[in-house]
Write a protein that holds these residues in place. Structure first.
Motif, PDB file in Angstrom:
ATOM      1  N   THR A 122       0.804  -1.203  -0.190  1.00 47.77           N
ATOM      2  CA  THR A 122      -0.206   0.246   0.087  1.00 47.77           C
ATOM      3  C   THR A 122       0.932   1.299   0.013  1.00 47.77           C
ATOM      4  O   THR A 122       1.837   1.338   0.789  1.00 47.77           O
ATOM      5  CB  THR A 122      -0.855   0.181   1.167  1.00 47.77           C
ATOM      6  OG1 THR A 122      -1.665  -1.263   1.265  1.00 47.77           O
ATOM      7  CG2 THR A 122      -1.830   1.107   1.269  1.00 47.77           C
ATOM      8  N   VAL A 123       0.517   2.281  -0.900  1.00 46.21           N
ATOM      9  CA  VAL A 123       1.389   3.550  -1.194  1.00 46.21           C
ATOM     10  C   VAL A 123       0.760   4.645  -0.522  1.00 46.21           C
ATOM     11  O   VAL A 123      -0.588   4.942  -0.927  1.00 46.21           O
ATOM     12  CB  VAL A 123       1.675   3.638  -2.477  1.00 46.21           C
ATOM     13  CG1 VAL A 123       2.361   4.952  -2.649  1.00 46.21           C
ATOM     14  CG2 VAL A 123       2.450   2.461  -3.097  1.00 46.21           C
ATOM     15  N   LEU A 124       1.315   5.449   0.231  1.00 40.66           N
ATOM     16  CA  LEU A 124       0.614   6.472   0.854  1.00 40.66           C
ATOM     17  C   LEU A 124       1.193   7.844  -0.005  1.00 40.66           C
ATOM     18  O   LEU A 124       2.459   7.975   0.267  1.00 40.66           O
ATOM     19  CB  LEU A 124       0.918   6.915   2.513  1.00 40.66           C
ATOM     20  CG  LEU A 124       0.242   8.082   2.904  1.00 40.66           C
ATOM     21  CD1 LEU A 124      -0.303   7.885   4.286  1.00 40.66           C
ATOM     22  CD2 LEU A 124       1.305   9.228   2.876  1.00 40.66           C
ATOM     23  N   VAL A 125       0.516   8.583  -0.405  1.00 39.01           N
ATOM     24  CA  VAL A 125       0.970   9.902  -0.833  1.00 39.01           C
ATOM     25  C   VAL A 125       0.168  11.190  -0.521  1.00 39.01           C
ATOM     26  O   VAL A 125      -0.790  10.855   0.054  1.00 39.01           O
ATOM     27  CB  VAL A 125       0.712   9.889  -2.502  1.00 39.01           C
ATOM     28  CG1 VAL A 125       1.745   8.803  -3.179  1.00 39.01           C
ATOM     29  CG2 VAL A 125      -0.700   9.747  -3.042  1.00 39.01           C
ATOM     30  N   THR A 126       0.843  12.239  -0.546  1.00 37.69           N
ATOM     31  CA  THR A 126       0.214  13.381   0.049  1.00 37.69           C
ATOM     32  C   THR A 126      -0.728  13.822  -1.032  1.00 37.69           C
ATOM     33  O   THR A 126      -0.350  13.551  -2.470  1.00 37.69           O
ATOM     34  CB  THR A 126       1.254  14.584   0.327  1.00 37.69           C
ATOM     35  OG1 THR A 126       2.195  14.730  -0.702  1.00 37.69           O
ATOM     36  CG2 THR A 126       2.169  14.048   1.693  1.00 37.69           C
ATOM     37  N   ASP A 127      -1.754  14.755  -1.010  1.00 40.61           N
ATOM     38  CA  ASP A 127      -2.572  15.432  -1.922  1.00 40.61           C
ATOM     39  C   ASP A 127      -2.706  16.955  -1.514  1.00 40.61           C
ATOM     40  O   ASP A 127      -3.228  16.943  -0.472  1.00 40.61           O
ATOM     41  CB  ASP A 127      -3.619  14.408  -1.857  1.00 40.61           C
ATOM     42  CG  ASP A 127      -4.861  14.962  -3.104  1.00 40.61           C
ATOM     43  OD1 ASP A 127      -4.536  15.943  -3.879  1.00 40.61           O
ATOM     44  OD2 ASP A 127      -6.059  14.719  -2.830  1.00 40.61           O
ATOM     45  N   PRO A 128      -2.253  17.753  -2.463  1.00 38.25           N
ATOM     46  CA  PRO A 128      -1.652  17.611  -4.017  1.00 38.25           C
ATOM     47  C   PRO A 128      -0.478  16.811  -3.921  1.00 38.25           C
ATOM     48  O   PRO A 128       0.366  16.629  -2.777  1.00 38.25           O
ATOM     49  CB  PRO A 128      -1.610  18.876  -4.295  1.00 38.25           C
ATOM     50  CG  PRO A 128      -2.189  19.870  -3.159  1.00 38.25           C
ATOM     51  CD  PRO A 128      -2.347  19.142  -2.169  1.00 38.25           C
TER      52      PRO A 128
END
Length: 395
Positions: A122-128
């Motif tokens: 599972t990959v976590l990215v910030t948004d934006p």
């Protein structure tokens, strides 16, 4: 024969391709109007003279039998890796030369690093978020979760205890928002990653723009060597956007699932990458010399002053923004409740200024627009004058 159907899950048009399409349509319809492009983060100043000299010298050596070189080492020549390690020491961070991998840029490595991780992570990215982090993992079929960056948290997302990611993408100073994490905030992410046995994929491409003492490397934080990989680039630091050179640092202590991630990355590079050309590596090493860094800082100061010009205009107009201090990017709230693409089109058609719609960086980017400080001083000053005139007449 079957194709990789994960591509079906990608946004149909890459953000910057859509910007190019709309801009080209405007130019075709209005060939006499002069555009000022402040959207894509490409530099405009030439390479530092010392880098150009080193490029020439390296090319000349390839024309002589005694100094000719063929395939470079997959991980980069020792003299460049030593130069990078010395650069880290200059701001108090210890990195061994054999933990450094020279590459053709941070964009490639942040996208390709997934090759050493399983598809079920599972990959976590910030948004934006910088689109490559998302698209590369969609292509691999990984599950992606988002950490919202909002006005309320100064566009600096912090760990969410309810999530348990395996891979965490962080970028500081951030692209697109320009916000930079403090040491205390990064320590929270490092502790979180170590607790969850996760790996932080840390994009430090804009570290050279930091002016307020914020960490310039994740490895300035205790515990990061057991949970982080760092990517950096000479594209913005030294104007290598067209020359292509960057580096990735993977500590020897970083082990997951019984495997050294440094060794896995070496194996990946040896299989899929033939290295960076010798002249370019000569130029990169020259950048990290005392004179090279002096010349680089002259260019950086020019872009930083452009950022101050943009920031001052936004302050005058009372428009909320982040960035502009530790970053070449200014992330501004679209005025009058306009959406990102609405404001993009307004600037393009009425002020002939090209920005980047925040919506293209993720759902939380809606209502924001990114400007860059990479244009000339004259164009930057004219662009903010055009924007001020436009907005004053539309209020």
């Amino acid at each position: 024969m079957k194709i990789n159907r994960n591509f079906d899950n990608l946004v149909p048009s890459y953000l910057f391709a859509e910007i190019a399409s709309r801009t080209a349509a405007y130019v075709k319809a209005h060939p006499d109007n002069r555009l000022i492009r402040m959207g894509i983060g490409d530099v405009t100043l030439p390479l530092p003279p010392i880098a150009v000299e080193a490029l020439r010298r390296g090319a000349d050596e390839l024309g002589v039998k005694e100094t000719f070189k063929g395939y470079p080492e997959y991980e980069g020549y020792d003299f460049v890796r030593e130069a990078v390690a010395g650069y880290y020491r200059s701001f108090g961070v210890t990195v061994a030369a054999d933990e450094v991998f020279i590459s053709d840029g941070a964009k490639s490595d942040t996208g390709n690093i997934g090759d050493i991780f399983g598809a079920d992570n599972t990959v976590l990215v910030t948004d934006p978020v910088y689109p490559v982090y998302v698209d590369a993992n969609i292509m691999a079929g990984r599950k992606i979760v988002y950490a919202p960056c909002l006005k309320e948290n100064d566009f600096l997302a912090m760990p969410d205890k309810s999530l348990s990611p395996d891979m965490i993408y962080l970028c500081s100073p951030n692209n697109p928002t320009g916000a930079a994490y403090s040491a205390e905030q990064l320590r929270a992410w490092v502790d979180y990653a170590n607790e969850h046995d996760a790996v932080i994929l840390y994009d430090a491409a804009y570290e050279a723009f930091i002016t307020d003492g914020s960490p310039r490397s994740i490895f300035a934080i205790e515990g990061a060597r057991t949970c982080a990989i760092e990517f950096c680039s000479l594209s913005k630091t030294a104007g290598f956007t067209g020359t292509r050179c960057g580096y990735t640092v993977i500590p020897k202590e970083l082990v997951r699932d019984g495997h050294s991630l440094r060794d896995l990355w070496y194996r990946r590079q040896a299989t899929k990458f033939n290295g960076v050309s010798y002249p370019v590596q000569c130029a990169a090493a020259a950048v990290f010399s005392e004179e090279g860094l002096r010349q680089v800082h002259e260019n950086l100061a020019y872009y930083q002053e452009n950022a101050r010009v943009i920031s001052a205009a936004l302050d005058e107009m009372g428009i909320y923004y982040t960035g502009g201090k530790n970053s070449p990017y200014i992330w501004l709230e679209c005025p009058n409740g306009l959406g990102s693409w609405e404001f993009f089109d307004l600037l393009l058609n009425e002020a002939q200024v090209v920005g980047t719609p925040g919506e293209g960086f993720g759902a939380q980017g809606e209502g924001y627009l990114r400007l860059t400080s990479f244009n000339s001083r004259e164009n930057t000053v004219e662009a903010v004058q055009r924007i001020k005139k436009l907005l004053s007449s539309s209020v």
